[in-house]
Design a protein around this motif. Structure first.
Motif, PDB file in Angstrom:
ATOM      1  N   GLY A  75     -87.159  46.918  -3.833  1.00 28.85           N
ATOM      2  CA  GLY A  75     -88.451  46.738  -3.199  1.00 28.85           C
ATOM      3  C   GLY A  75     -89.104  45.386  -3.426  1.00 28.85           C
ATOM      4  N   LYS A  76     -88.304  44.356  -3.690  1.00 28.35           N
ATOM      5  CA  LYS A  76     -88.809  42.992  -3.904  1.00 28.35           C
ATOM      6  C   LYS A  76     -89.752  42.893  -5.107  1.00 28.35           C
ATOM      7  N   GLU A  77     -89.509  43.746  -6.094  1.00 26.00           N
ATOM      8  CA  GLU A  77     -90.292  43.727  -7.320  1.00 26.00           C
ATOM      9  C   GLU A  77     -89.346  43.564  -8.515  1.00 26.00           C
ATOM     10  N   PRO A  78     -89.847  42.963  -9.616  1.00 19.89           N
ATOM     11  CA  PRO A  78     -89.012  42.872 -10.820  1.00 19.89           C
ATOM     12  C   PRO A  78     -88.696  44.264 -11.348  1.00 19.89           C
ATOM     13  N   PRO A  79     -87.537  44.457 -11.965  1.00 20.44           N
ATOM     14  CA  PRO A  79     -86.477  43.457 -12.147  1.00 20.44           C
ATOM     15  C   PRO A  79     -85.622  43.315 -10.898  1.00 20.44           C
ATOM     16  N   GLY A  80     -85.051  42.131 -10.722  1.00 10.46           N
ATOM     17  CA  GLY A  80     -84.147  41.928  -9.614  1.00 10.46           C
ATOM     18  C   GLY A  80     -82.796  42.560  -9.884  1.00 10.46           C
ATOM     19  N   PRO A  81     -82.037  42.857  -8.843  1.00  9.75           N
ATOM     20  CA  PRO A  81     -80.712  43.466  -9.031  1.00  9.75           C
ATOM     21  C   PRO A  81     -79.673  42.423  -9.434  1.00  9.75           C
ATOM     22  N   ALA A  82     -78.653  42.853 -10.152  1.00 10.21           N
ATOM     23  CA  ALA A  82     -77.537  41.970 -10.471  1.00 10.21           C
ATOM     24  C   ALA A  82     -76.848  41.537  -9.184  1.00 10.21           C
ATOM     25  N   LEU A  83     -76.389  40.293  -9.152  1.00 11.88           N
ATOM     26  CA  LEU A  83     -75.769  39.742  -7.951  1.00 11.88           C
ATOM     27  C   LEU A  83     -74.244  39.889  -8.031  1.00 11.88           C
ATOM     28  N   PRO A  84     -73.607  40.256  -6.928  1.00  7.81           N
ATOM     29  CA  PRO A  84     -72.143  40.374  -6.926  1.00  7.81           C
ATOM     30  C   PRO A  84     -71.464  39.007  -7.031  1.00  7.81           C
ATOM     31  N   VAL A 128     -77.972  34.608  -1.297  1.00 11.65           N
ATOM     32  CA  VAL A 128     -78.711  35.544  -2.146  1.00 11.65           C
ATOM     33  C   VAL A 128     -79.783  36.256  -1.335  1.00 11.65           C
ATOM     34  N   ARG A 129     -80.534  35.488  -0.547  1.00 14.14           N
ATOM     35  CA  ARG A 129     -81.586  36.112   0.277  1.00 14.14           C
ATOM     36  C   ARG A 129     -80.988  37.168   1.212  1.00 14.14           C
ATOM     37  N   ASN A 130     -79.872  36.837   1.863  1.00 12.96           N
ATOM     38  CA  ASN A 130     -79.252  37.784   2.794  1.00 12.96           C
ATOM     39  C   ASN A 130     -78.810  39.057   2.072  1.00 12.96           C
ATOM     40  N   HIS A 131     -78.206  38.897   0.903  1.00 15.65           N
ATOM     41  CA  HIS A 131     -77.772  40.062   0.124  1.00 15.65           C
ATOM     42  C   HIS A 131     -78.966  40.925  -0.274  1.00 15.65           C
ATOM     43  N   LEU A 132     -80.025  40.277  -0.763  1.00 14.14           N
ATOM     44  CA  LEU A 132     -81.191  41.028  -1.209  1.00 14.14           C
ATOM     45  C   LEU A 132     -81.905  41.701  -0.038  1.00 14.14           C
ATOM     46  N   GLN A 133     -81.973  41.012   1.096  1.00 14.22           N
ATOM     47  CA  GLN A 133     -82.630  41.621   2.257  1.00 14.22           C
ATOM     48  C   GLN A 133     -81.894  42.866   2.715  1.00 14.22           C
ATOM     49  N   ALA A 134     -80.565  42.839   2.607  1.00 15.29           N
ATOM     50  CA  ALA A 134     -79.782  44.034   2.955  1.00 15.29           C
ATOM     51  C   ALA A 134     -80.123  45.195   2.019  1.00 15.29           C
ATOM     52  N   LEU A 135     -80.341  44.879   0.733  1.00 20.12           N
ATOM     53  CA  LEU A 135     -80.748  45.922  -0.213  1.00 20.12           C
ATOM     54  C   LEU A 135     -82.138  46.459   0.125  1.00 20.12           C
ATOM     55  N   VAL A 136     -83.028  45.553   0.509  1.00 18.38           N
ATOM     56  CA  VAL A 136     -84.382  45.970   0.894  1.00 18.38           C
ATOM     57  C   VAL A 136     -84.313  46.868   2.125  1.00 18.38           C
ATOM     58  N   ARG A 175     -81.122  29.871 -13.751  1.00 11.47           N
ATOM     59  CA  ARG A 175     -81.853  30.996 -13.169  1.00 11.47           C
ATOM     60  C   ARG A 175     -82.086  30.741 -11.672  1.00 11.47           C
ATOM     61  N   LEU A 176     -82.156  31.823 -10.933  1.00 12.28           N
ATOM     62  CA  LEU A 176     -82.445  31.730  -9.507  1.00 12.28           C
ATOM     63  C   LEU A 176     -83.536  32.721  -9.161  1.00 12.28           C
ATOM     64  N   SER A 177     -84.520  32.236  -8.413  1.00 11.98           N
ATOM     65  CA  SER A 177     -85.621  33.074  -7.964  1.00 11.98           C
ATOM     66  C   SER A 177     -85.506  33.291  -6.456  1.00 11.98           C
ATOM     67  N   ALA A 178     -85.653  34.541  -6.051  1.00 16.21           N
ATOM     68  CA  ALA A 178     -85.672  34.870  -4.628  1.00 16.21           C
ATOM     69  C   ALA A 178     -86.748  35.926  -4.402  1.00 16.21           C
ATOM     70  N   PHE A 179     -87.506  35.774  -3.336  1.00 13.90           N
ATOM     71  CA  PHE A 179     -88.649  36.646  -3.076  1.00 13.90           C
ATOM     72  C   PHE A 179     -89.588  36.669  -4.286  1.00 13.90           C
ATOM     73  N   ASP A 180     -89.660  35.514  -4.972  1.00 18.59           N
ATOM     74  CA  ASP A 180     -90.519  35.334  -6.143  1.00 18.59           C
ATOM     75  C   ASP A 180     -90.150  36.239  -7.314  1.00 18.59           C
ATOM     76  N   VAL A 181     -88.898  36.655  -7.372  1.00 19.31           N
ATOM     77  CA  VAL A 181     -88.378  37.429  -8.497  1.00 19.31           C
ATOM     78  C   VAL A 181     -87.173  36.683  -9.065  1.00 19.31           C
ATOM     79  N   VAL A 182     -87.163  36.500 -10.383  1.00 17.08           N
ATOM     80  CA  VAL A 182     -86.031  35.842 -11.026  1.00 17.08           C
ATOM     81  C   VAL A 182     -84.892  36.850 -11.179  1.00 17.08           C
ATOM     82  N   MET A 183     -83.740  36.483 -10.659  1.00 17.29           N
ATOM     83  CA  MET A 183     -82.583  37.368 -10.702  1.00 17.29           C
ATOM     84  C   MET A 183     -81.972  37.395 -12.121  1.00 17.29           C
ATOM     85  N   PRO A 184     -81.367  38.520 -12.523  1.00 17.46           N
ATOM     86  CA  PRO A 184     -80.749  38.590 -13.847  1.00 17.46           C
ATOM     87  C   PRO A 184     -79.413  37.860 -13.923  1.00 17.46           C
TER      88      PRO A 184
END
Length: 313
Positions: free
Chosen positions: A279-288, A265-273, A42-51
């Protein structure tokens, strides 16, 4: 890359689950009561565990911790003990062969301890939350610093910046004085000194291999079977999950650094934000797939450079 392990379900007592680790009360095959820590992928980013898991991440965390615990024992064994008893899944009583096979390379059997509820952080460089705080107060966790320091600049000397351990959400940076109020001045003084000593050991080793250990955090506990009540090092040690590792040949003051961790992962998620897609809330998005592969490679690279060995050795 191997198949990911996202969670475990074992016939053992007191199952707890953190962001990365599954924890059980277990017994060794020779009857010793232990705490079993399983490092998942598991990986957590922005305090959310990614799926989406990161293949081999849990194995990297475990095997790198094993390396550091051995080094700490060799160099600081007269001053500090650690919890690690075994990393062999065959030493766990009550499991069948299939269950043990799924855990190989990612388990730590450790002494049972009462955890000291303080994250012990050592910082040698001004980054992350420390940099943000410095810009506002010219200090970090109550430690006054010189004027004019830049982002990611090396500090005049490493500093100790404790934090409270949060069950959910962010840990909170606190002053040394506040930490003393929470757990006692004598214990915190000991943990501060041990933390800075451990940081220096890790920093010097990493530097020989072309890596900057910018900061790291440790956890300590009091063994339940000990009469001395002396703290020992528990959990993990100087992994990409608990540390900032920067390649020395790309280091430059005044900007963010490339790193051996989950920055892809952080860079990808920040681009989504930034695009309003998360919105940095659970659930996290699937990672490419490319983000997963790049992140897995960074974790493996950190292990191989620091230890001089391939992960599969």
């Amino acid at each position: 890359m191997t198949q990911t392990l996202m969670q475990s379900d074992l016939p053992l007592d007191n199952h707890r689950q953190g962001k990365v680790r599954d924890v059980y009360d277990a017994t060794t095959t020779d009857g010793q009561p232990v705490t079993l820590l399983i490092a998942s992928d598991r990986l957590s980013a922005f305090d959310v565990v990614m799926p989406t898991g990161i293949p081999d991440k849990g194995r990297v965390l475990t095997q790198l911790s094993k390396f550091w615990f051995a080094k700490i024992g060799q160099e600081l064994g007269d001053r500090l003990s650690h919890h690690l008893i075994s990393t062999d899944a065959n030493d766990i009583a009550g499991l069948d062969e299939a269950q043990r096979a799924a855990l190989r390379g990612r388990v730590m059997l450790g002494r049972r301890c009462e955890v000291v509820p303080i994250e012990c952080v050592a910082r040698g460089y001004l980054a992350g939350s420390g940099w943000k705080e410095y810009q506002k107060t010219q200090s970090v966790c109550g430690v006054a610093l010189p004027e004019g320091l830049q982002q990611c600049e090396k500090l005049p000397s490493p500093i100790f910046t404790p934090a409270t351990k949060a069950e959910e959400g962010h840990d909170e940076n606190i002053s040394f004085e506040r930490a003393c109020e929470l757990v006692g001045e004598e214990l915190m003084t000991t943990l501060r000194d041990l933390t800075l000593t451990l940081y220096q050991l890790g920093h010097d080793h990493a530097a020989k291999h072309g890596i900057i250990l910018a900061d790291t955090k440790f956890e300590f506990g009091i063994p339940v079977d000990s009469e001395s009540k002396q703290p020992i090092l528990i959990d993990e040690a100087m992994t990409p999950d608990s540390s900032r590792f920067w390649p020395a040949d790309d280091y430059e003051v005044g900007r963010d650094q490339s790193s051996f961790d989950k920055q892809y992962v952080r860079n990808h998620l920040q681009a989504l934000v930034d695009a309003g897609q998360w919105g940095k809330e659970p659930p996290g998005p699937a990672l490419p797939d490319d983000v997963v592969a790049n992140t897995a490679n960074k974790y493996r690279q950190a292990y191989e450079v620091l230890t001089g060995s391939a992960l599969d050795d």
